[in-house]
Design an enzyme around this catalytic site. Structure first.
Site, mmCIF file in Angstrom:
data_model
loop_
_atom_site.group_PDB
_atom_site.id
_atom_site.type_symbol
_atom_site.label_atom_id
_atom_site.label_comp_id
_atom_site.label_asym_id
_atom_site.label_seq_id
_atom_site.Cartn_x
_atom_site.Cartn_y
_atom_site.Cartn_z
ATOM 1 N N MET A 97 0.840 -1.197 0.000
ATOM 2 C CA MET A 97 0.000 0.000 0.000
ATOM 3 C C MET A 97 0.872 1.242 0.000
ATOM 4 O O MET A 97 1.718 1.408 0.882
ATOM 5 C CB MET A 97 -0.899 0.018 1.241
ATOM 6 C CG MET A 97 -1.943 -1.066 1.255
ATOM 7 S SD MET A 97 -2.788 -1.108 2.851
ATOM 8 C CE MET A 97 -1.535 -1.938 3.832
ATOM 9 N N PHE A 184 -0.065 5.107 7.262
ATOM 10 C CA PHE A 184 0.919 5.416 6.231
ATOM 11 C C PHE A 184 1.489 4.149 5.585
ATOM 12 O O PHE A 184 1.062 3.052 5.893
ATOM 13 C CB PHE A 184 1.990 6.376 6.758
ATOM 14 C CG PHE A 184 1.385 7.646 7.321
ATOM 15 C CD1 PHE A 184 0.819 8.590 6.479
ATOM 16 C CD2 PHE A 184 1.317 7.852 8.688
ATOM 17 C CE1 PHE A 184 0.229 9.735 6.995
ATOM 18 C CE2 PHE A 184 0.728 8.996 9.209
ATOM 19 C CZ PHE A 184 0.186 9.932 8.364
ATOM 20 N N GLY A 185 2.422 4.313 4.622
ATOM 21 C CA GLY A 185 2.840 3.221 3.741
ATOM 22 C C GLY A 185 3.110 1.900 4.437
ATOM 23 O O GLY A 185 3.758 1.869 5.473
ATOM 24 N N SER A 186 2.653 0.801 3.869
ATOM 25 C CA SER A 186 2.733 -0.470 4.568
ATOM 26 C C SER A 186 2.425 -1.634 3.623
ATOM 27 O O SER A 186 2.292 -1.454 2.423
ATOM 28 C CB SER A 186 1.761 -0.469 5.740
ATOM 29 O OG SER A 186 0.497 0.011 5.319
ATOM 30 N N ARG A 187 2.265 -2.829 4.216
ATOM 31 C CA ARG A 187 2.059 -4.030 3.412
ATOM 32 C C ARG A 187 1.248 -5.037 4.213
ATOM 33 O O ARG A 187 1.302 -5.070 5.443
ATOM 34 C CB ARG A 187 3.433 -4.604 3.060
ATOM 35 C CG ARG A 187 3.441 -5.966 2.438
ATOM 36 C CD ARG A 187 4.867 -6.341 2.090
ATOM 37 N NE ARG A 187 5.124 -7.766 2.274
ATOM 38 C CZ ARG A 187 6.311 -8.317 2.138
ATOM 39 N NH1 ARG A 187 7.363 -7.580 1.848
ATOM 40 N NH2 ARG A 187 6.465 -9.609 2.315
#
Length: 221
Positions: A97, A184-187
C-alpha cells in the site's frame, strides 16, 4: 466517510490549518508568503482527509473466495515456510500500500479468529524481503469453513509507525468487515493453503473487499 483511527488527527489538523490561515491573513504582509502558507496548509488538510478515507464497501460473504484485505498492488506471490503459527509451507500473496491507497484492513474471509498477536520490530521499507519477519507487525489467523485456517500479517513500512488490529481470538468475523488500520505506507501478507487457486497476478492492483485473491481449487483443475 473517514476511518475512526483518523478522527483525532483530522480534527487537530483542521484547527491547525484554520489557525494558520487566520494568522497569516492578519500578520503576514508579504503576499506570496501569505498565499503560499495558506495553500500549503489546505493541501496538508486534503492529504490527511484523503489518507484516512474509509469508503463503504458492502460484501455478500462468499466462503469459496478469499478477498483482498486492503487496496494496493500485488508485489509477491510465492511459497514460503511459515514458522510462527502454521509451521508449514504456505502460499503467500503480498500487497503493498502506498500512502495514497485506502489503508483500512478488512477481513479477507468469514470465520473464527484463532490467533492474533502483535510483534514489535523494525521499520524496513515494506517491499524489503525481510520486512514480513523483522518489521513491526501483527499476525492474525482465521478458521474458515472452506479453506481451513488462513492467515494475514499487517506489516509496518518505513513511514508507518502504528498498526491497529481489531481481531481478537475467539471472535466471529465477517468477510469485508473492518479489521484494523495501518497508518501510512505499509504491506499486508496473506498466508493461504497450498491447494488454493490464486486468482491474481504479480503487479496487479487490487481493491479491498472487492478483488478475489484466491478461490477453492476444483477437483478437475
Amino acid at each position: 466517510m473517514f476511518h475512526r483511527e483518523g478522527q483525532k488527527i483530522i480534527i487537530t489538523t483542521f484547527f491547525i490549518v484554520v489557525a494558520a490561515i487566520i494568522v497569516t491573513q492578519f500578520y503576514i504582509g508579504v503576499e506570496w508568503i501569505r498565499i503560499g502558507t495558506q495553500v500549503f496548509a489546505l493541501v496538508l488538510l486534503i492529504l490527511i482527509l484523503q489518507f484516512f478515507r474509509n469508503p463503504r464497501r458492502l460484501v455478500t460473504p462468499n466462503f469459496d473466495e478469499i478477498l483482498a484485505p486492503v487496496d494496493g498492488k500485488v508485489v509477491a506471490i510465492e511459497e514460503v515456510d511459515e514458522p510462527e503459527y502454521f509451521k508449514d509451507r504456505r502460499r503467500q500473496v503480498s500487497i503493498f500500500m502506498s500512502p495514497i491507497n485506502v489503508h483500512v484492513t478488512r477481513y479477507a474471509a468469514s470465520g473464527t479468529v484463532t490467533y492474533s498477536k502483535y510483534h514489535p520490530g523494525k521499520y524496513l521499507v515494506a517491499w524489503h524481503p525481510k520486512s514480513s519477519i523483522e518489521n513491526e507487525r501483527t499476525t492474525v489467523v482465521i478458521h474458515t469453513p472452506k479453506f481451513g485456517e488462513i492467515g494475514y500479517r499487517q506489516i509496518a513500512g518505513a513511514m508507518a509507525r502504528r498498526i491497529v488490529n481489531y481481531a481478537e481470538e475467539g471472535e466471529q468475523v465477517t468477510q469485508g468487515q473492518d479489521a484494523g488500520f495501518i497508518k501510512f505506507g505499509s504491506r499486508v501478507d496473506l498466508l493461504l493453503p497450498l491447494d488454493c487457486n490464486i486468482t491474481v497476478k504479480l503487479n496487479q492492483k487490487v481493491v479491498g473487499a472487492r478483488t478475489c485473491i484466491a478461490s477453492i481449487r476444483k477437483k478437475d483443475d
